[in-house]
Write a protein that holds these residues in place. Structure first.
Motif, short mmCIF file in Angstrom:
data_model
loop_
_atom_site.label_atom_id
_atom_site.label_comp_id
_atom_site.label_asym_id
_atom_site.label_seq_id
_atom_site.Cartn_x
_atom_site.Cartn_y
_atom_site.Cartn_z
N PHE A 1 0.86 -1.18 0.00
CA PHE A 1 0.00 0.00 0.00
C PHE A 1 0.89 1.23 0.00
N LYS A 2 0.93 1.95 -1.12
CA LYS A 2 1.78 3.13 -1.21
C LYS A 2 1.11 4.37 -0.61
N GLY A 3 -0.20 4.37 -0.57
CA GLY A 3 -0.93 5.51 -0.02
C GLY A 3 -2.26 5.07 0.53
N LEU A 4 -2.85 5.92 1.37
CA LEU A 4 -4.13 5.57 1.98
C LEU A 4 -5.21 5.43 0.93
N GLY A 5 -5.11 6.19 -0.15
CA GLY A 5 -6.12 6.14 -1.20
C GLY A 5 -6.15 4.81 -1.94
N GLU A 6 -5.07 4.02 -1.82
CA GLU A 6 -5.01 2.73 -2.49
C GLU A 6 -5.74 1.64 -1.71
N ILE A 7 -6.09 1.93 -0.47
CA ILE A 7 -6.80 0.94 0.36
C ILE A 7 -8.31 1.12 0.15
N SER A 8 -8.97 0.09 -0.27
CA SER A 8 -10.40 0.18 -0.56
C SER A 8 -11.19 0.44 0.71
N PRO A 9 -12.36 1.10 0.59
CA PRO A 9 -13.19 1.35 1.78
C PRO A 9 -13.53 0.08 2.53
N ASP A 10 -13.78 -1.02 1.82
CA ASP A 10 -14.12 -2.27 2.50
C ASP A 10 -12.98 -2.75 3.39
N GLU A 11 -11.74 -2.50 2.95
CA GLU A 11 -10.59 -2.88 3.77
C GLU A 11 -10.29 -1.85 4.84
N LYS B 1 -12.13 -0.15 6.69
CA LYS B 1 -12.91 -0.26 7.93
C LYS B 1 -12.24 -1.18 8.94
N ASN B 2 -11.33 -2.06 8.47
CA ASN B 2 -10.59 -2.93 9.39
C ASN B 2 -9.55 -2.15 10.20
N PHE B 3 -9.15 -0.97 9.69
CA PHE B 3 -8.05 -0.23 10.31
C PHE B 3 -8.50 0.97 11.12
N ILE B 4 -9.81 1.32 11.05
CA ILE B 4 -10.31 2.45 11.85
C ILE B 4 -11.48 2.04 12.73
N GLY B 5 -11.66 0.72 12.88
CA GLY B 5 -12.73 0.21 13.75
C GLY B 5 -12.19 -0.14 15.12
N LYS B 6 -12.68 -1.24 15.68
CA LYS B 6 -12.30 -1.62 17.05
C LYS B 6 -10.82 -1.98 17.17
N ASP B 7 -10.18 -2.35 16.05
CA ASP B 7 -8.75 -2.70 16.10
C ASP B 7 -7.85 -1.56 15.62
N ILE B 8 -8.37 -0.33 15.64
CA ILE B 8 -7.59 0.83 15.18
C ILE B 8 -6.27 0.92 15.93
#
Length: 620
Positions: free
Chosen positions: A561-571, A573-580
């Motif tokens: 992942f070179k930038g945050l924009g390359e991470i799809s919204p579906d993915e 949500k795994n990084f800003i949810g309960k496991d942020i």
């Protein structure tokens, strides 16, 4: 403690009968609703996360022993997961020891003869620690006898009979937070040390030994200010003490903000309350009367650095974590908090200013300077507010959430977060993945201005800074801050690091308390995704990537992942949810704000260039 509530496992369409009623014992209730007892859970990256509340609940008992004149030393040993606290107080009465740590509404603090002005008055704290720990051990020593009991998740696993002993009286408790509730938790030494230092500032003569390091204070709140002030002050610290109240204050020579440390019965009330409101009013009233001039309250309080601590009979806090005082009276039948604080400040501060004319002259000079600066800014502020109001109707920078940190009725206020993102693609992914209840997004357009060395005028003249200040609602201080967590979310590359530094510079320069109070973070996102047909691993470091390659077998698919924009919204949500994963931005105890600003944003030295390229660190 029990609670009557519907059994949600039953068919919801069935009749509501006695069979629908479920009774929870105290352990089940605490474990099912931990937030009611210790606030948010978290992983230890925030100073108000649950693991620190567990630690505080046990230490509070030891501090109360010291306050009652029993035991001058508290020893704390902390490993990655296990905490042991040993005091030399009176020791829990052996016959009631097990009840004191495992039976709701049982404790010595209900008896005001034993504990007059205690913090932990609700008989819940130690039981909550017990219920939320995978291992909990208590030992009490008194009258040359000792007793030990052990628990797991609140259930007693071992009880040893009383036996004779020659060891010193007191209480020793050990606990390991339940890793299923506090996922991936980590105690941060900086937060623990800050907590322990506050304990000794508030209790001169108390010695706390933390992992072999000794904390001690002779001069109380004066020491607190001296240890925390990292800039030039206008006059020597004023230190005032009375029965049930202590105050220390001064004014900074360059800060734009107001800085307060407030305490009730030894508890750090980070959100203030009736005592802090009364203190601010009293300072303004006393200063106006002393100089005989109707100075504006903001000019009097601008750049103030102050600490106030009071002791209240039967304090009422607005939450179990006791971060805001709700009491309006000093105790049953006693003065109101407002009258008590006002009378003390009016008498003692007025006396001090009369006896110290040089300090009085310096204070008035500072107030007049603030008045001049305010009037110079007023025109710019008016234009900026009108522009912000006009822009806000069409402003796409802020995608707000429904709950806010300054909403006292919100049950989710501690979870409120704003992500400051770089560009439309990153903000788009976060916006689609976020919780609309508690997560807001503020989108930057390119790199923000380098504000190092500039005056606050730039905050109003620069549209992006002005809108960010308005979004956070921090123009007049942190009291109405709208988000508990302010998170910088930029790409993990050199440009992203530069944007981080520019934003940190902005906050250090104009709103340092946002960092001091532990609200500023860096969002950690994975650098790699490694997956096969059965499993997906997200890797935050090169080491994690290598481990994933070794464990997922032949030829797994690797994505960088070179930038945050390359991470799809579906993915995302795994990084800003309960496991942020959040990395707090901290001001180190040995580093001044001025030195930090000079290093990061001063002259373009090779040292700084090397730092930016090679380190990409967020702990300052």
């Amino acid at each position: 403690m029990s609670e009557l509530e519907p059994d949600l496992t039953l068919n919801p369409t069935s009749n509501y009968t006695e069979d629908n009623i479920k009774t929870l014992d105290w352990r089940e209730h605490i474990r099912m609703r931990p937030g009611m007892y210790i606030g948010k859970l978290g992983d230890g990256s925030s100073q108000d996360d649950g693991i620190y509340i567990l630690l505080k609940e046990i230490i509070d008992n030891s501090i109360d022993e010291f306050v009652m004149g029993a035991g001058k030393t508290v020893e704390i040993n902390l490993t990655d997961t296990e905490v042991t606290i040993r005091d030399y107080g009176r020791g829990i009465p052996l016959g009631k020891m097990v009840d004191a740590v495992s039976k709701m509404n049982t404790g010595g603090k209900y008896d005001s003869r034993a504990f007059k002005k205690s913090v932990g008055l609700n008989g819940v704290g130690t039981k909550a620690v017990n219920a939320l720990s995978s291992y909990f051990r208590v030992q009490s020593i008194r009258d040359n006898k000792t007793k030990i009991a052990e628990f797991a998740y609140g259930n007693m696993t071992n009880e040893e009979p009383e036996k004779e002993t020659t060891i010193r009286k007191g209480t020793k408790m050990t606990f390991i937070p339940d890793a299923e509730i506090f996922k991936n938790y980590k105690f941060r030494k900086e937060y623990v040390e800050r907590m322990l230092k506050n304990y000794v500032y508030l209790n001169p003569g108390l010695k706390i030994i933390f992992n072999g390091e000794e904390f001690y204070s002779e001069n109380g709140l004066k020491d607190l200010l001296q240890d925390n002030i990292d800039e030039e002050i206008v006059y020597d610290i004023i230190h005032l003490k009375g029965e049930d109240i202590e105050v220390a204050l001064t004014h900074s020579g360059r800060s734009y903000s107001e800085t307060y440390y407030s305490f009730v019965n030894g508890q750090n009330t980070t959100q203030g309350g009736t005592h802090l409101t009364a203190f601010k009013e009293a300072i303004v009233k006393t200063v106006r009367e002393f100089y005989g001039k109707n100075y504006d309250p903001s000019d009097i309080r601008k750049s103030i650095i102050a600490a106030v601590a009071i002791k209240v009979m039967e304090p009422v806090f607005e939450s179990q974590t006791k971060t805001k005082l709700g009491s309006t009276e000093m105790g049953p039948g006693l003065l109101t908090v407002r009258t008590f604080v006002n009378d003390f400040i009016k008498t003692q501060l007025d006396n001090f200013l009369h006896k110290n004319p040089e300090a009085a002259q310096n204070l008035e000079r500072k107030i007049r300077q603030a008045e001049i600066e305010r009037k110079e800014l007023s025109g710019i502020q008016k234009l900026a507010r009108e522009r912000a109001k006009k822009v806000s109707l069409h402003n796409k920078k802020l995608r707000d959430c429904r709950q806010h940190y300054n909403d006292q009725k919100s049950q989710l206020k501690l979870d409120t977060t704003i992500f400051i993102t770089e560009g439309d693609s990153a903000s788009g992914s976060i916006t689609k993945s976020r919780s609309v209840e508690t997560q807001a997004v503020f989108s930057l357009r390119g790199k923000p201005l380098n504000s190092y060395g500039l005056t606050k005028k730039i905050v109003y003249e620069n549209e992006e800074f002005n809108l960010l200040q308005a979004a956070l609602n921090i123009e007049d201080g942190l009291e109405e801050l709208r988000y508990n967590n302010v998170v910088i979310a930029t790409d993990a590359d050199v440009d992203g690091m530069h944007i981080r530094l520019l934003l940190i510079t902005f906050f250090l320069q104009f709103f340092p308390d946002l960092i001091r109070e532990g609200h500023l973070y860096i969002l950690q996102t994975p650098l790699f995704r490694v997956r096969n047909k059965k499993e997906t691993r997200y890797c935050y470091t090169e080491e994690e990537r290598i481990n994933a390659l070794n464990e997922l077998g032949k030829n797994p698919e690797i994505t960088r992942f070179k930038g945050l924009g390359e991470i799809s919204p579906d993915e995302f949500k795994n990084f800003i949810g309960k496991d942020i994963k959040l990395e707090p931005v901290m001001i180190g105890k040995d580093t001044t704000i001025e030195n930090l600003l000079e290093f990061y944003m001063g002259k373009n030295t090779p040292t700084r260039q090397e730092f930016i390229v090679n380190n990409l660190k967020t702990d300052l």
